[in-house]
Design a protein around this motif. Sequence first.
Motif, PDB file in Angstrom:
ATOM      1  N   ALA A  85       0.825  -1.223   0.000  1.00  0.00           N
ATOM      2  CA  ALA A  85       0.000   0.000   0.000  1.00  0.00           C
ATOM      3  C   ALA A  85       0.851   1.262   0.000  1.00  0.00           C
ATOM      4  CB  ALA A  85      -0.990   0.006   1.172  1.00  0.00           C
ATOM      5  N   LEU A  87       2.220   4.777  -1.698  1.00  0.00           N
ATOM      6  CA  LEU A  87       1.588   5.772  -2.559  1.00  0.00           C
ATOM      7  C   LEU A  87       2.358   5.815  -3.880  1.00  0.00           C
ATOM      8  CD1 LEU A  87       0.944   8.479   0.170  1.00  0.00           C
ATOM      9  CD2 LEU A  87      -0.633   6.764  -0.738  1.00  0.00           C
ATOM     10  N   PRO A  88       1.703   5.466  -4.995  1.00  0.00           N
ATOM     11  CA  PRO A  88       2.424   5.238  -6.252  1.00  0.00           C
ATOM     12  C   PRO A  88       3.043   6.494  -6.857  1.00  0.00           C
ATOM     13  CG  PRO A  88       0.060   5.050  -6.591  1.00  0.00           C
ATOM     14  CD  PRO A  88       0.271   5.166  -5.112  1.00  0.00           C
ATOM     15  N   TRP A  89       2.593   7.672  -6.432  1.00  0.00           N
ATOM     16  CA  TRP A  89       3.139   8.895  -7.030  1.00  0.00           C
ATOM     17  C   TRP A  89       4.347   9.416  -6.242  1.00  0.00           C
ATOM     18  CZ3 TRP A  89      -1.791   8.303  -5.181  1.00  0.00           C
ATOM     19  CH2 TRP A  89      -2.043   8.855  -3.921  1.00  0.00           C
ATOM     20  N   ASN A  95       7.991   8.026   0.168  1.00  0.00           N
ATOM     21  CA  ASN A  95       7.048   7.161   0.874  1.00  0.00           C
ATOM     22  C   ASN A  95       7.487   6.953   2.313  1.00  0.00           C
ATOM     23  OD1 ASN A  95       4.597   5.727  -0.357  1.00  0.00           O
ATOM     24  ND2 ASN A  95       6.003   5.783  -2.082  1.00  0.00           N
ATOM     25  N   PHE A  98       6.904  10.001   4.481  1.00  0.00           N
ATOM     26  CA  PHE A  98       5.521  10.483   4.631  1.00  0.00           C
ATOM     27  C   PHE A  98       5.155  10.693   6.100  1.00  0.00           C
ATOM     28  CE2 PHE A  98       0.955  10.329   4.924  1.00  0.00           C
ATOM     29  CZ  PHE A  98       0.501  10.926   3.763  1.00  0.00           C
ATOM     30  N   GLY A  99       5.438   9.687   6.930  1.00  0.00           N
ATOM     31  CA  GLY A  99       5.106   9.781   8.361  1.00  0.00           C
ATOM     32  C   GLY A  99       5.771  10.980   9.021  1.00  0.00           C
ATOM     33  N   THR A 101       6.968  13.569   7.730  1.00  0.00           N
ATOM     34  CA  THR A 101       6.520  14.822   7.121  1.00  0.00           C
ATOM     35  C   THR A 101       5.190  15.276   7.711  1.00  0.00           C
ATOM     36  OG1 THR A 101       7.567  14.100   5.070  1.00  0.00           O
ATOM     37  CG2 THR A 101       6.125  16.003   4.930  1.00  0.00           C
ATOM     38  N   LEU A 130      10.205   4.850  -8.243  1.00  0.00           N
ATOM     39  CA  LEU A 130       8.784   4.812  -7.910  1.00  0.00           C
ATOM     40  C   LEU A 130       8.404   3.383  -7.542  1.00  0.00           C
ATOM     41  CD1 LEU A 130       7.336   7.062 -10.743  1.00  0.00           C
ATOM     42  CD2 LEU A 130       7.349   7.582  -8.311  1.00  0.00           C
ATOM     43  N   ARG A 146       8.978   2.152   5.979  1.00  0.00           N
ATOM     44  CA  ARG A 146       8.023   3.219   6.237  1.00  0.00           C
ATOM     45  C   ARG A 146       7.421   3.100   7.644  1.00  0.00           C
ATOM     46  NH1 ARG A 146       2.564   3.510   2.602  1.00  0.00           N
ATOM     47  NH2 ARG A 146       2.042   1.639   3.766  1.00  0.00           N
TER      48      ARG A 146
END
Lengths: 255, 294
Positions: A85, A87-89, A95, A98-99, A101, A130, A146
Amino acid sequence: MGTIRFREVGKIYPGKEPVVALDRVNLEIGEGEFVALLGPSGCGKSTLLNLVAGFEDMTSGTLSFNGGPVSSPGPERAVVFQEAALLPWLTVAQNIAFGPTVQRRGRAEYEPKIRELLRLVGLERFADALPSQLSGGMRQRVGIARALVMDPKALLMDEPFGALDAQTRMSMHQLLLDVWQSLGTTVLFVTHDIDEAILLADRICIMSARPGRITREIAVELRRPRSVEQLTDPAFIRHKAEIMAEIRAAQKEHA
Amino acid sequence: MNDAPARTMAAAPRPAPAKAMGRGAGFAAGRSRAALRAVLLPIAIIAAWQLAGTNGSLAGGVLPTPDRVWDAWVMWAFGPKGMGLNPYSGTWLDNVLFSAGRVAQGFVLAMIVGIPAGIMIGWSRAVSGTVDPTIQLLRPIPITAWLPFSIAVFGIQDMGAVFLIALGGFYPIVVNATHGARDVDRNWIRAARMMGASRFEVLRRVVLPAALPAIFTGLRIGLGIAWTAVIVSEMVAVKSGLGYVLWDAYYVGRMDVVIADMLSIGAMGLLSDWLIVTVEHWVLRWRRLQTATR
C-alpha cells in the motif's frame, strides 16, 4: 510500552444476516513479544489486527494498548499492509518520509534515519525509484522501512509476505528476523502460512472461523536468534505436526 | 490550409515522446506511414470539395470552395482593419482572443469550484448526501437551456458567457473528481492515517493526488463543453468572439467566413486540449513510468 490486551472482544458486521467476525477473543501480548495469528481466510485474524490498528471499531469487549484504549490509527502502532500500500506517485524515499513529514518532524532529524533504513532493507540505490519500478519484495521492504521510521511501539503485519514468491519470502523472513531481533518491537503478525508462523513467532494463536475465535495458543520453542535454516530443525517439525493436527481436528469439528 | 489540419491531426492523438523517436528506423518509418494515412482522408475531402465546385461555389451557390474559404480566412486574419466593405478584415486574432479569454475565465472558475466540490463529495458521505442530489437534478438541463436565464441575469455582457462556460465545464469536472476521490484505495488512506496524517492531510496528500487522473479526464471533457458554451453564448448573448462572427457572417451570407470560423473553432479546441494533455503528462509523470514498466 507495546503491550496489547484483548478482553472478551467481539465484532459483528451488521447486515441482513449479521456476520460474527470475532467471538469473545481474549489475548495478551507482552512488551517485545512476537505473536502470530494463524488461521484460514475469514477467521477474523485481519479484523483483530485492524482493531489494534484503529481502522475498525469492535462491537463488544475491551481492547487496550499500553493500558489505554485504542480510538484511532496512530504511528505508535505501525501497520505493514498485505500489498505494501505504498503511494504510487511518491518515490521510495518520499514514501518512507511520509510519516515524519505529516508529523512535522524536522528534515534534519529524519533524513539520516531514512538513509539508514534504506541501507537496512537493502534499497539504498532505489531511493528515487517509484513503487511501480520495484518488485513485490522490494515494495514490501519499503513498507517495512516506512513503518520503522516512526519508531513504533508495535508493528502490525497483515499477511505482509502472502503475495511474494517462495524465495523472496524466505529472504524477507530473514530480514524481518534480523530487524526485529535488533529492535525488539512488539509484533502482531497475521498469516495463513504455518511455516512462517513457527519460524518468526514466540507464540502462535491458532484461530478458527465462524465465529472467529482463538482455539489454541502454542509457545514456539525454537532458539533465538533465529534464521531461515531452522526450517529443518526437529523442534520446528514437531511444532508443525502439532499445528497441523490442531487444524485438522478443527476442520473435522466443523464438517 | 492543407498542411495545417494535417499536422494537428497527426500530432493530436499521441504527442510523440522524445524517447520514442530514437527507437530505430523501422519505428520511425511506421510513424511516418501512420501520419501519411491520417492525412489521406482530409486531403481527399478537400480535393473532392474543390473539384465539385464551379466558379468558386458548390451546386446551388451556397457553399464556397476551399480556395474561397482560404482567401476569406487570409483576409480575415491579415487584412487591413476598418474597411467598410469587409467588416471582418483583420479581426480574426481579436475574436479568437475574445473567445479564448472567455473560455479561460469560465473554465478556471469551473475548476476552482468543481475540483474541491468533487473531492469533498467523493470523500464525505455527508457532503455527498447534501450536495450531490442537487447537482444531479440540475445536470440534465442542457447548457443551451440556461441561455435566457443567463441573459436575464447578466445581460448582453461577458459575464453571461463566462457563467455558461463555467456551468458547462463544472459538471464533468465535478462528476469525475467525485469518482476519483471515491475510488481511492482504502489502504492508502489507512496507511496515511496510521502514519499520523490528519483528515485534511489525507485529503491533500492522498485523495487529491489519487483522484488526479480522473480529474484530468473531467477537465478534458469540460473544456470541450466550454468551447460549445462560448460559441452558443456569443451567438446570442455577446457582440464579439468567434461565435458572434459565425452567426453574423451567416446573416450577411458570408459562408466563406462561416466555414473559416468553424475551422478556427476546431483548431482552438484542439490547441486547448493539447495544452491540458501536456499539463496532464507532466503532472502524472509517475503513471507513465508505471505503464512503461508493466
